[in-house]
Design an enzyme around this catalytic site. Structure first.
Site, PDB file in Angstrom:
ATOM      1  N   GLY A   1      46.184   1.978 -38.942  1.00  0.00           N
ATOM      2  CA  GLY A   1      46.515   0.756 -37.641  1.00  0.00           C
ATOM      3  C   GLY A   1      48.021   0.757 -37.784  1.00  0.00           C
TER       4      GLY A   1
ATOM      5  CE  LYS B   1      44.977 -12.219 -38.517  1.00  0.00           C
ATOM      6  NZ  LYS B   1      46.186 -11.497 -39.271  1.00  0.00           N
TER       7      LYS B   1
ATOM      8  CE1 TYR C   1      41.395 -11.477 -37.680  1.00  0.00           C
ATOM      9  CE2 TYR C   1      41.354 -11.980 -35.289  1.00  0.00           C
ATOM     10  CZ  TYR C   1      41.883 -11.466 -36.371  1.00  0.00           C
ATOM     11  OH  TYR C   1      42.783 -10.562 -36.113  1.00  0.00           O
TER      12      TYR C   1
ATOM     13  N   PRO D   1      49.927 -10.253 -31.804  1.00  0.00           N
ATOM     14  CG  PRO D   1      49.753  -8.308 -33.004  1.00  0.00           C
ATOM     15  CD  PRO D   1      49.703  -9.744 -33.388  1.00  0.00           C
TER      16      PRO D   1
ATOM     17  CB  THR E   1      44.088  -0.555 -35.132  1.00  0.00           C
ATOM     18  OG1 THR E   1      43.284  -1.744 -35.323  1.00  0.00           O
ATOM     19  CG2 THR E   1      45.625  -0.734 -34.705  1.00  0.00           C
ATOM     20  CD  GLU E   2      40.809   3.193 -39.635  1.00  0.00           C
ATOM     21  OE1 GLU E   2      40.365   2.690 -40.592  1.00  0.00           O
ATOM     22  OE2 GLU E   2      41.199   4.327 -39.782  1.00  0.00           O
ATOM     23  CG  PHE E   3      40.870  -5.536 -35.392  1.00  0.00           C
ATOM     24  CD1 PHE E   3      41.404  -6.292 -36.439  1.00  0.00           C
ATOM     25  CD2 PHE E   3      40.271  -6.125 -34.132  1.00  0.00           C
ATOM     26  CE1 PHE E   3      41.091  -7.776 -36.115  1.00  0.00           C
ATOM     27  CE2 PHE E   3      40.030  -7.250 -34.040  1.00  0.00           C
ATOM     28  CZ  PHE E   3      40.348  -8.290 -35.168  1.00  0.00           C
TER      29      PHE E   3
ATOM     30  CB  ALA F   1      50.720   1.276 -45.297  1.00  0.00           C
TER      31      ALA F   1
HETATM   32  P1  NDP Z   1      43.186  -1.644 -39.293  1.00  0.00           P
HETATM   33  O1  NDP Z   1      41.640  -2.004 -39.784  1.00  0.00           O
HETATM   34  O2  NDP Z   1      43.400  -0.534 -38.680  1.00  0.00           O
HETATM   35  O3  NDP Z   1      43.974  -1.873 -40.558  1.00  0.00           O
HETATM   36  C1  NDP Z   1      43.876  -3.053 -41.518  1.00  0.00           C
HETATM   37  C2  NDP Z   1      44.593  -2.685 -42.760  1.00  0.00           C
HETATM   38  O4  NDP Z   1      44.436  -3.735 -43.568  1.00  0.00           O
HETATM   39  C3  NDP Z   1      44.145  -1.505 -43.542  1.00  0.00           C
HETATM   40  O5  NDP Z   1      45.140  -0.504 -43.871  1.00  0.00           O
HETATM   41  C4  NDP Z   1      43.392  -2.020 -44.586  1.00  0.00           C
HETATM   42  O6  NDP Z   1      43.472  -1.099 -45.840  1.00  0.00           O
HETATM   43  C5  NDP Z   1      44.195  -3.508 -44.761  1.00  0.00           C
HETATM   44  N1  NDP Z   1      43.197  -4.259 -45.533  1.00  0.00           N
HETATM   45  C6  NDP Z   1      42.167  -4.898 -45.190  1.00  0.00           C
HETATM   46  N2  NDP Z   1      41.862  -5.695 -46.133  1.00  0.00           N
HETATM   47  C7  NDP Z   1      42.635  -5.487 -47.342  1.00  0.00           C
HETATM   48  C8  NDP Z   1      42.577  -5.898 -48.553  1.00  0.00           C
HETATM   49  N3  NDP Z   1      41.607  -6.696 -49.252  1.00  0.00           N
HETATM   50  N4  NDP Z   1      43.331  -5.463 -49.400  1.00  0.00           N
HETATM   51  C9  NDP Z   1      44.375  -4.742 -49.163  1.00  0.00           C
HETATM   52  N5  NDP Z   1      44.766  -3.935 -47.821  1.00  0.00           N
HETATM   53  C10 NDP Z   1      43.618  -4.605 -47.074  1.00  0.00           C
HETATM   54  O7  NDP Z   1      43.527  -2.942 -38.510  1.00  0.00           O
HETATM   55  P2  NDP Z   1      44.948  -3.402 -37.878  1.00  0.00           P
HETATM   56  O8  NDP Z   1      45.861  -2.368 -38.096  1.00  0.00           O
HETATM   57  O9  NDP Z   1      44.661  -3.578 -36.253  1.00  0.00           O
HETATM   58  O10 NDP Z   1      45.163  -4.873 -38.379  1.00  0.00           O
HETATM   59  C11 NDP Z   1      46.517  -5.017 -39.175  1.00  0.00           C
HETATM   60  C12 NDP Z   1      46.715  -6.645 -38.907  1.00  0.00           C
HETATM   61  O11 NDP Z   1      46.783  -6.980 -37.456  1.00  0.00           O
HETATM   62  C13 NDP Z   1      45.704  -7.533 -39.255  1.00  0.00           C
HETATM   63  O12 NDP Z   1      45.993  -8.695 -40.141  1.00  0.00           O
HETATM   64  C14 NDP Z   1      44.914  -7.877 -38.045  1.00  0.00           C
HETATM   65  O13 NDP Z   1      44.162  -9.135 -38.123  1.00  0.00           O
HETATM   66  C15 NDP Z   1      46.078  -7.949 -36.891  1.00  0.00           C
HETATM   67  N6  NDP Z   1      45.854  -7.907 -35.578  1.00  0.00           N
HETATM   68  C16 NDP Z   1      45.134  -6.800 -35.231  1.00  0.00           C
HETATM   69  C17 NDP Z   1      44.872  -6.880 -33.904  1.00  0.00           C
HETATM   70  C18 NDP Z   1      44.024  -5.890 -33.039  1.00  0.00           C
HETATM   71  O14 NDP Z   1      43.532  -6.118 -32.046  1.00  0.00           O
HETATM   72  N7  NDP Z   1      43.744  -4.647 -33.790  1.00  0.00           N
HETATM   73  C19 NDP Z   1      45.428  -7.948 -32.926  1.00  0.00           C
HETATM   74  C20 NDP Z   1      46.141  -8.872 -33.699  1.00  0.00           C
HETATM   75  C21 NDP Z   1      46.393  -8.934 -34.744  1.00  0.00           C
HETATM   76  P3  NDP Z   1      42.322  -0.604 -46.870  1.00  0.00           P
HETATM   77  O15 NDP Z   1      40.649  -0.788 -46.020  1.00  0.00           O
HETATM   78  O16 NDP Z   1      42.630   0.767 -47.185  1.00  0.00           O
HETATM   79  O17 NDP Z   1      42.564  -1.584 -47.782  1.00  0.00           O
HETATM   80  C1  8X3 Z   2      42.737  -9.475 -33.108  1.00  0.00           C
HETATM   81  C2  8X3 Z   2      42.615  -9.633 -31.462  1.00  0.00           C
HETATM   82  O1  8X3 Z   2      41.693 -10.963 -29.589  1.00  0.00           O
HETATM   83  O2  8X3 Z   2      40.227  -9.605 -31.199  1.00  0.00           O
HETATM   84  O3  8X3 Z   2      43.593 -10.144 -33.859  1.00  0.00           O
HETATM   85  O4  8X3 Z   2      41.305 -11.926 -31.725  1.00  0.00           O
HETATM   86  S1  8X3 Z   2      41.406 -10.452 -31.150  1.00  0.00           S
END
Ligand code: NDP
Ligand code: 8X3
Length: 253
Positions: A12, A156, A152, A182, A187-189, A9
């Protein structure tokens, strides 16, 4: 008042989900590793909404840590209705022959084992009351594979499989399982994937309109508000300008 636990949380999708649930009167447990971020989010939510918020810092990769924190929840927080398994990450984008072992371990340990650690810790409560809803944030990367997405994508695909498997095993306990997959969400992804290289991260979303964390949070809100007899099993949600992982329309917006 219902209670939800959201992993990841601190930014993102997870952060946006915390906002929508707090706004709608959920008691929320927000988790992540970055304590300051979590505390700042808790303060903001407390200022804006009446909903109680519990902030818990732990690394989902460490089962002992997860078990200790989630096994020792204060009594009034033990009854969890919704678990949002959102925490996850991509690290690196290398060809399989050039991938870094540490990157691979981080993705496997977080996206697969971490999700399992949290789920295992929450399930006894849901089983006992014979209800609950688990939302697994998977990805289009769990439906397709793309160049240099290898590990990755594999993690997934594992989440996708675990959602299906959970749905079968948890059927006797009336526990709903929803897989949300999605496409590109800004996000920070990508900053995490490219290890802090903002230029590379910005390039990912250049001249296209990605989804936002709020788009996914609103989807979660829809899913958890279906009647008791309805479960949304799987949602693939894409930006309109992304057909799949290899067809993307870049235009000036
Ligand atoms: P962000 O990087 O913005 O958020 C990721 C979150 O995961 C952060 O809050 C981070 O918190 C937490 N996190 C990562 N590693 C750990 C850990 N070891 N323990 C606890 N918390 C952890 O990315 P998104 O919001 O985009 O990602 C959220 C989910 O959505 C992920 O599973 C991602 O794979 C998925 N997703 C994202 C997409 C995209 O394009 N952005 C598309 C499809 C899926 P902290 O660093 O504080 O621990
Ligand atoms: C994140 C989306 O397309 O980078 O899960 O894999 S993508």
């Amino acid at each position: 008042m219902k209670t939800a636990l959201i992993t990841g949380a601190t930014s993102g999708i997870g952060e946006a989900t915390a906002y929508i649930l707090a706004e709608n009167n959920y008691r929320i447990i927000i988790t992540g590793r970055r304590k300051e971020r979590l505390e700042a989010l808790k303060t903001k939510l407390n200022e804006k909404y009446q909903s109680p918020v519990l902030a818990l810092t732990f690394d989902i990769r460490q089962y002992n840590e997860v078990r200790e924190v989630l096994g020792g929840l204060p009594k009034e927080w033990q009854d969890i209705d919704v678990l949002v398994n959102n925490a996850g990450l991509a690290v690196g984008a290398d060809s399989i022959d050039e991938g870094d072992l540490d990157d691979w371990n981080r993705m496997i340990d977080t996206n697969i084992k971490g999700l399992l650690h949290v789920t295992k810790s929450i399930l006894p409560g849901m089983k006992k009351k014979k209800s609950g809803h688990i939302i697994n944030i998977a990805s289009i990367a769990g439906k397709e594979v793309y160049l240099k997405g290898n590990v990755y994508c594999a993690t997934k695909h594992a989440v996708d499989a675990l959602s299906k498997a959970m749905r079968i095993d948890l059927l006797p306990y009336h526990i709903k399982v929803t897989n949300i997959a999605p496409g590109m969400v800004e996000t920070e992804f990508s900053v995490v994937r490219y290890k802090g290289d903002r230029e590379k991260a910005d390039e990912v979303y250049r001249d296209m309109k990605p989804l936002t964390g709020k788009d996914i949070a609103e989807t979660i809100w829809f899913v958890i508000n279906r009647p008791a007899h309805v479960t949304i099993n799987d949602i693939l949600i894409m930006p309109t300008s992304q057909a799949n992982t290899s067809h993307l329309l870049r235009e000036n917006f």
